[in-house]
Design a protein around this motif. Structure first.
Motif, PDB file in Angstrom:
ATOM      1  N   ALA A  19       0.832  -1.207   0.000  1.00  0.00           N
ATOM      2  CA  ALA A  19       0.000   0.000   0.000  1.00  0.00           C
ATOM      3  C   ALA A  19       0.862   1.251   0.000  1.00  0.00           C
ATOM      4  O   ALA A  19       0.568   2.238  -0.697  1.00  0.00           O
ATOM      5  N   PHE A  20       1.947   1.226   0.772  1.00  0.00           N
ATOM      6  CA  PHE A  20       2.857   2.375   0.771  1.00  0.00           C
ATOM      7  C   PHE A  20       3.503   2.564  -0.597  1.00  0.00           C
ATOM      8  O   PHE A  20       3.576   3.683  -1.118  1.00  0.00           O
ATOM      9  N   ALA A  21       3.978   1.469  -1.178  1.00  0.00           N
ATOM     10  CA  ALA A  21       4.628   1.563  -2.489  1.00  0.00           C
ATOM     11  C   ALA A  21       3.671   2.096  -3.540  1.00  0.00           C
ATOM     12  O   ALA A  21       4.049   2.920  -4.389  1.00  0.00           O
ATOM     13  N   ALA A  22       2.411   1.663  -3.498  1.00  0.00           N
ATOM     14  CA  ALA A  22       1.428   2.128  -4.479  1.00  0.00           C
ATOM     15  C   ALA A  22       1.171   3.625  -4.325  1.00  0.00           C
ATOM     16  O   ALA A  22       1.099   4.367  -5.318  1.00  0.00           O
ATOM     17  N   GLU A  23       1.047   4.079  -3.089  1.00  0.00           N
ATOM     18  CA  GLU A  23       0.779   5.504  -2.866  1.00  0.00           C
ATOM     19  C   GLU A  23       1.999   6.358  -3.207  1.00  0.00           C
ATOM     20  O   GLU A  23       1.876   7.425  -3.810  1.00  0.00           O
ATOM     21  N   TYR A  24       3.183   5.897  -2.840  1.00  0.00           N
ATOM     22  CA  TYR A  24       4.396   6.653  -3.157  1.00  0.00           C
ATOM     23  C   TYR A  24       4.587   6.751  -4.667  1.00  0.00           C
ATOM     24  O   TYR A  24       4.917   7.818  -5.203  1.00  0.00           O
TER      25      TYR A  24
END
Length: 982
Positions: A579-584
């Protein structure tokens, strides 16, 4: 008592708005009155009586009253109450004045920041100390606390803030102080930082806690007085106050945490936008709320307003981020984008027309109010342009004076060499341009494209401006809901009761103590459920949302990620990382490999059910007839005296006889073609020529923005220089608009470099610059927040690079970069990166970025790589004091995986400096697009050429054979950074 009638009450800077909802029928009744600034409760209670009288109701029939107020904001801005005292750890007495390193206006030699809410003589140091891990290093000296509080009591202090170092990790010392004060000094109002904002960063924690203490007694008295007055009038329902986050708070919650009411009024606008967007079939919309004092915008995604963890209060300069007190409290991310109807227009020292930030407010108000105002405002301009009916303002309850408006506008027009009408048009267009520019920065900063959203326009002045703002942003559909002039008050009626708790527990994601994290989340949930239970929410109706704020280790800006349900375990961390990678990646195009993810704060939001309402019709206005055909069926007997009037539209040459319709006479299915004006009691909708309007089944006005702004060049390339200068000087309005657009682009560049930097020199000290230059490397627009030295050095660096790679040899996709200290800032190894902008194959502009990165190639561990007393990448000092440019030892250059986190690869120094929406926007201006990449380290200018393709993946696919080489060094290039140019 049944649950039939509900009232939303919004006290604004100019007007106080009321909405009465009959939940059984969906009918609403709206009322407006002028705000009474000296005592807002007087106007609010008087307006409430008027509203109920017109509906033939009494307060005993009202089940819910939801109140949004500017009282907290105004108190902090005006310093309208006695200051509290502060108890803090020894050695940190002056942290409130020292603040942080950042300067919000780098060019202001006499820069001012807001004064701390607690004067120095009331800030007392206490002997106590916690370690960053929560271990007691020095026990708290309660005898000293007793002496200090006794002295403060003798000085007349009645409120106390307590902010000890690392109390977010262990609140024992703060709680001991609170217990002592409650026991021995019971009249003191006490705010603990471990309760108000248990997050790391002592400065922000201190400003937030002192702000809470500053207004605690004020809000306690205000809420008590309001509850008493309502009870005397027979009110027996539930009374709530609106929080900045968009949730309702009980009176007890508001008294304990009044700082959470700071932006309670604007929060209603975000909720109203989400509601009307859903009703119109849009989950993703842009909110545009323009009232009498200010204009705000926010982004609604999937039917929910974005919520930010921090805001600013009491800004010294209203539109300059960083000039206020940082307040760490959840707030609907509704940014102030510009002026309101009462904002004052003036000519600055450069002879350019400016609008705001000063406002005429409600007293004396715009010149046309006839209440003593003499300065020209946006409302005066709208009146002169024919957009407002002087006899139907507020439904005819207030008459406007066109003569006074013309006189005020003439004073503005004279130094510009314009007529009053031309000046009025300039005010209107510039305020729309400025609002669109600020909204674009806000939206692009979130990694979103405004052209993919619909816009909801409301507020007393919003519908008159929203079509032009939407056109500038590229938005194609606008929704103007019923009750648009009081939408914030209506938004209060769809708010759930909620509260969010937060606590810092920083740690690298793969090394977290998950038992401690789960215990913290469970404790926060228990606290939230307890507050909602006290407010009357059944346990089964509470929903819980858990989030964490994360970053790449070494960066300074966080990204919020929603956590999966249930306890966190090692098996669920992969989903959190994804989820972090997708948002970043959505925000900044790509995620660096070999980096480490760090969690900082943990949040738990507990909320009750959102009220379900429907809006069918507005009482107190003519009832529309049922729809039978698809064309306009306005009853000519309704407002027949206003079938048309002259209105000014410069795009069609000036005055146009414009049809005027009564909104209350329009029915679903009606369609109109611009130019057209639609009036209602609370606002006026202006539909420019070429745009269309239809009324949908929900009685929303749906504007279709069809006509694009002309792109014909005003200054052809063949025009002689003298004629060009003369034309520019004769058009101060056009010059201001173009200047605003160029600065807007470099601001987008600046923001993304700042947010994605790993270097503290960039992220904290902000020692870098972004600039637009012409093809000869002459500066056109410079980021207002850039270091002044780069005003001189960046153009020189670009000229030196272009001397090596002449403009005529450049091709689309080229990126030029150097870190040669002789041609950058003249010292150390600053990095300069240059991206040419093309039109029809010709370079028409250049984007430049330069960063002062002293830790490039390493940070705290650099000393371990010394060779001859200097880092291996430094220029070698030779005997006799001679300096010679050396070459990098390619074999010793470290790869990204060797410098994860604190030890960084050189590419990570500047941040994601190139490409993205800002550069694309400049290419859009010249009908071309360009690629991007991020910085690398090299002592000579070098060219990095795009491998081809339009997709981000293709643009990142750079082959080593495409890189130019000198001194045996290899260059590196990563993919483009969102929103930055360099």
């Amino acid at each position: 008592m049944d649950d039939r009638y509900r009232i939303g009450l919004d006290i604004g800077g100019t007007f106080t708005d009321f909405v009465l909802l009959d939940a059984a029928t969906g009918r609403i009744r709206i009322h407006k009155c002028l705000t009474t600034p000296k005592d807002p409760a007087i106007g609010a209670l008087g307006g409430l009586d008027d509203l109920l009288r017109s509906a033939d109701l009494t307060l005993s029939r009202i089940a819910h009253l939801v109140h949004g107020t500017t009282l907290v904001t105004n108190a902090i801005i005006e310093r309208a109450t006695d200051p509290p005292a502060l108890l803090t750890t020894r050695g940190f007495r002056d942290a409130l004045e020292m603040g942080i390193e950042q300067r919000y206006d780098i060019y202001d030699l006499f820069l001012k920041f807001p004064e701390p809410l607690v004067p120095r003589n009331l800030r007392r140091e206490i002997d106590e100390r916690m370690s960053r891990d929560g271990q007691v290093l020095t026990p708290v000296d309660l005898d000293q606390v007793r002496r200090e509080v006794a002295d403060l009591e003798a000085r007349g202090v009645a409120a106390l803030a307590v902010c000890f170092l690392h109390s977010y990790k262990n609140p024992a010392h703060e709680r001991a102080v609170k217990d002592l004060v409650r026991r021995e000094f019971p009249h003191f109002a006490v705010s603990l930082s471990s309760e108000v904002v248990p997050e790391l960063r002592e400065y922000e924690r201190g400003t937030t806690t002192t702000a809470n203490a500053y207004v605690q007694l004020l809000i306690d008295r205000y809420v008590a007085r309001l509850e008493e007055a309502l009870t005397e009038r027979g009110f027996r329902g539930r009374f709530y106050l609106m929080q900045s986050s968009g949730g309702m708070a009980s009176p007890r919650m508001a008294r304990e945490f009044p700082v959470r009411l700071l932006e309670s009024g604007p929060a209603g606008g975000g909720l109203a936008t989400a509601f009307f967007g859903r009703e119109a079939g849009y989950g993703d919309v842009i909110s545009f709320d323009m009232g009498g004092t200010t204009a705000k915008a926010c982004l609604i995604q999937s039917g929910t307003p974005d919520v930010a963890p921090m805001m600013e209060a009491a800004r010294v300069h209203r539109f300059k981020r960083g000039s206020g007190l940082p307040i760490k409290a959840p707030v609907i991310d509704m940014i102030e984008i510009g002026a309101g109807g009462g904002s004052i227009a003036e000519v600055d020292q450069l002879g350019l027309l400016k609008v705001g930030p000063r406002s005429a407010g409600a007293d004396p108000g715009p010149a046309c109010y006839g209440l003593g105002g003499q300065e020209p405002t946006v409302t005066d301009a709208n009146l002169l342009l024919g957009y407002l009916d002087p006899d139907f303002f507020l439904g005819g309850r207030m008459r406007l004076d066109p003569t006074a408006a013309a006189a005020a506008m003439s004073h503005l027009a004279e130094p510009l060499g314009l007529s009053a009408l031309e000046a009025a048009w300039g005010v209107y267009t510039i305020v729309c341009e400025n609002m669109a520019a600020a909204a674009r920065v806000h939206i692009v900063e979130k990694g979103r494209d405004p052209r993919r959203y619909a816009m909801v326009g409301f507020g007393g002045a919003g519908p008159a401006h929203v079509a032009r703002v939407a056109r500038i942003l590229g938005v194609r559909e606008v929704v103007i809901p019923p009750a648009s002039g009081a939408a914030s008050a209506l938004g209060f009626l769809v708010a759930p009761i909620s509260f969010e708790f937060v606590n810092s527990l920083p740690g690298v994601l793969d090394e977290l103590d998950l038992d401690a994290v789960n215990a913290l989340l469970a404790d926060l949930e228990t606290n939230g459920r307890g507050l909602l239970l006290e407010a009357g929410v059944a346990p089964a109706d509470v929903t819980v949302t858990r989030r964490t704020e994360m970053r790449l280790l070494g960066q300074v800006h966080d990204i919020t990620v929603t956590l999966p349900a249930g306890p966190l375990g090692h098996e669920t961390l992969d989903a959190v990382k994804a989820a972090f990678a997708a948002e970043y990646t959505r925000l900044y195009t790509h995620l660096y490999t070999g980096t480490v993810i760090q969690a900082i704060n943990w949040r738990v939001l507990c909320a009750g059910p959102a009220p379900a309402i429907r809006v069918v019709h507005q009482d107190g206005v003519p009832q529309s007839r049922s729809s039978e055909t698809g064309h306009s069926r306005v009853d000519p007997g309704l407002r027949s005296d206003l079938k048309s009037r002259r209105a000014w539209f410069a795009e069609v040459g000036g005055w146009v006889e414009t049809p005027v319709y009564d909104r209350y006479a329009l029915t679903p299915g009606d369609t109109l073609e611009g130019p057209v004006i639609v009036e209602e009691r609370e606002s006026t909708t202006v539909v420019p020529p070429g745009d269309g309007l239809r009324v949908d089944d929900g009685h929303n006005l749906r504007l279709t923005i069809r006509q694009s702004t002309s792109v014909e060049p005003v200054l052809p390339a063949a025009m002689p220089l003298a004629q060009t200068i003369s034309r520019i000087e004769r058009d101060p309005i056009g010059l201001e608009i173009m200047w605003s657009r160029l600065v807007n682009i470099v601001e987008e560049c600046w923001l993304t470099v700042w947010r994605t930097a790993f270097s503290l020199i960039i992220g904290e000290a902000q020692d870098f610059a972004c600039e637009i230059l012409d093809p000869r490397a002459n500066s056109l627009a410079h980021s207002p927040r850039a270091m002044p030295v780069f005003n001189l050095t960046l153009p020189l660096a670009v000229k030196a690079i272009l001397a090596r790679f002449p403009v005529e040899t450049l091709q689309p996709g080229d990126i030029l970069t150097t870190n040669d200290p002789w041609i950058c800032a003249g010292h150390l190894f600053d990095v300069a990166i240059v991206t040419p902008v093309f039109r029809h194959g010709k370079v028409v502009a250049i984007i430049g970025t330069i960063g002062h990165v002293t830790d490039i190639g390493g940070t705290k561990d650099s000393l371990s790589d010394l060779r001859g007393g200097f880092p291996d990448s430094a220029h070698e000092a030779l005997p006799g004091g001679r300096a010679e440019r050396g070459s990098h030892d390619a074999a010793r250059r470290e790869r990204p995986q060797e410098r994860a986190g604190d030890r960084r690869h050189p590419r990570h120094g500047v941040g994601q400096c190139l490409g993205g929406p800002a550069v694309d926007r400049l290419h859009d201006r010249v009908r071309a697009r360009g690629p991007g990449g991020d910085g690398h380290r090299d002592p000579e200018p070098r060219r990095v050429r795009d491998a081809g393709g339009d997709s981000p993946g293709a643009r990142r696919d750079v082959r080593q054979r495409d890189l130019e080489r000198w001194h045996g060094h290899d260059a590196t290039l990563s993919g483009p950074g969102r929103g930055a140019g360099g």
